[in-house]
Design a protein around this motif. Structure first.
Motif, PDB file in Angstrom:
ATOM      1  N   ARG A  97       0.835  -1.207   0.000  1.00 61.12           N
ATOM      2  CA  ARG A  97       0.000   0.000   0.000  1.00 61.12           C
ATOM      3  C   ARG A  97       0.868   1.253   0.000  1.00 61.12           C
ATOM      4  N   LEU A  98       1.927   1.235   0.802  1.00 62.12           N
ATOM      5  CA  LEU A  98       2.834   2.380   0.851  1.00 62.12           C
ATOM      6  C   LEU A  98       3.534   2.564  -0.500  1.00 62.12           C
ATOM      7  N   LEU A  99       3.922   1.461  -1.122  1.00 59.16           N
ATOM      8  CA  LEU A  99       4.522   1.504  -2.451  1.00 59.16           C
ATOM      9  C   LEU A  99       3.541   2.096  -3.462  1.00 59.16           C
ATOM     10  N   VAL A 119      -4.587  -1.623  -9.953  1.00 60.23           N
ATOM     11  CA  VAL A 119      -4.432  -2.735  -9.018  1.00 60.23           C
ATOM     12  C   VAL A 119      -2.945  -3.067  -8.918  1.00 60.23           C
ATOM     13  N   TYR A 120      -2.468  -3.238  -7.673  1.00 61.49           N
ATOM     14  CA  TYR A 120      -1.116  -3.715  -7.412  1.00 61.49           C
ATOM     15  C   TYR A 120      -1.260  -5.092  -6.779  1.00 61.49           C
ATOM     16  N   SER A 121      -1.066  -6.103  -7.590  1.00 57.99           N
ATOM     17  CA  SER A 121      -1.206  -7.487  -7.157  1.00 57.99           C
ATOM     18  C   SER A 121       0.156  -7.985  -6.662  1.00 57.99           C
ATOM     19  N   TYR A 122       0.135  -8.862  -5.688  1.00 59.51           N
ATOM     20  CA  TYR A 122       1.363  -9.470  -5.180  1.00 59.51           C
ATOM     21  C   TYR A 122       0.989 -10.834  -4.612  1.00 59.51           C
ATOM     22  N   ALA A 123       1.903 -11.664  -4.330  1.00 57.02           N
ATOM     23  CA  ALA A 123       1.742 -12.997  -3.733  1.00 57.02           C
ATOM     24  C   ALA A 123       2.023 -14.084  -4.762  1.00 57.02           C
ATOM     25  N   GLY A 140      -3.637  -6.164  -3.803  1.00 53.05           N
ATOM     26  CA  GLY A 140      -3.971  -7.579  -3.619  1.00 53.05           C
ATOM     27  C   GLY A 140      -4.644  -8.159  -4.837  1.00 53.05           C
ATOM     28  N   GLN A 141      -5.676  -8.956  -4.601  1.00 50.25           N
ATOM     29  CA  GLN A 141      -6.355  -9.670  -5.672  1.00 50.25           C
ATOM     30  C   GLN A 141      -7.871  -9.506  -5.549  1.00 50.25           C
TER      31      GLN A 141
END
Length: 182
Positions: free
Chosen positions: A43-45, A104-108, A85-86
């Motif tokens: 979120r900060l990114l 959207v910034y997805s990660y994982a 997220g997703q």
């Protein structure tokens, strides 16, 4: 008894040479009890990548009607809706109807599986951009998380570096979908 959010403070020195945006931001991040340090740092990114004097952290996990971050104009219209997220495709399509631009910034580890499952239904969303953050990068960002942070962020030629006084993480986002210019 409900658990309370944990408050994190971040002083972010930002130099975004791609957008000619240079600023210092004193940020307060409320980490929801169900949120990990990894997600909070993503979120900060997302804030750093889209920084603006009017960009704010919204209720996100606490309120299904709000994103993780948003930018509104002076009339209250939503210019930018940011999810981390997703999120499911219904949430994203609804956001695309409410905001000028959705990111959207997805990660994982399972981001590729999530994207494969929603990509066909999101093709019509012309104002949607989706980025994937490699899991090694989001885990490296997690290691920087502290209750009080002094962070420096540099963005140049699409490259981003975020760090504190002891370590720096290079962030290379992978584009999954770019909004269509009209």
């Amino acid at each position: 008894m409900a658990l309370k959010s944990t408050v994190y403070k971040a002083d972010l020195q930002l130099s975004d040479m791609d957008r000619n945006y240079y600023a210092a931001h004193a940020l307060t991040l409320a980490r929801h009890p169900s949120e990990t340090d990894e997600r909070m740092m993503v979120r900060l990114l997302a804030f750093a990548l889209n920084a603006d004097e009017n960009l704010v952290f919204a209720k996100g996990l606490s309120d299904i009607e709000e994103p993780d971050l948003w930018l509104k104009d002076y009339t209250g219209a939503i210019k930018l809706w940011i999810e981390v997220g997703q999120p499911d495709e219904r949430r994203l399509l609804k956001a695309c109807g409410r905001a000028e631009q959705v990111v959207v910034y997805s990660y994982a580890n399972n981001s590729a599986i999530w994207w494969q499952g929603v990509t066909n239904r999101l093709e019509r969303a012309k104002n949607l951009t989706v980025w994937n953050l490699p899991v090694t990068t989001s885990q490296a960002l997690e290691k920087i998380a502290q209750r009080s942070m002094q962070l420096q962020c540099s963005i140049q030629d699409g490259q981003l570096w975020l760090g504190d006084e002891t370590q720096t993480v290079q962030v290379d986002l992978v584009s999954l979908k770019q909004r269509t210019q009209s």
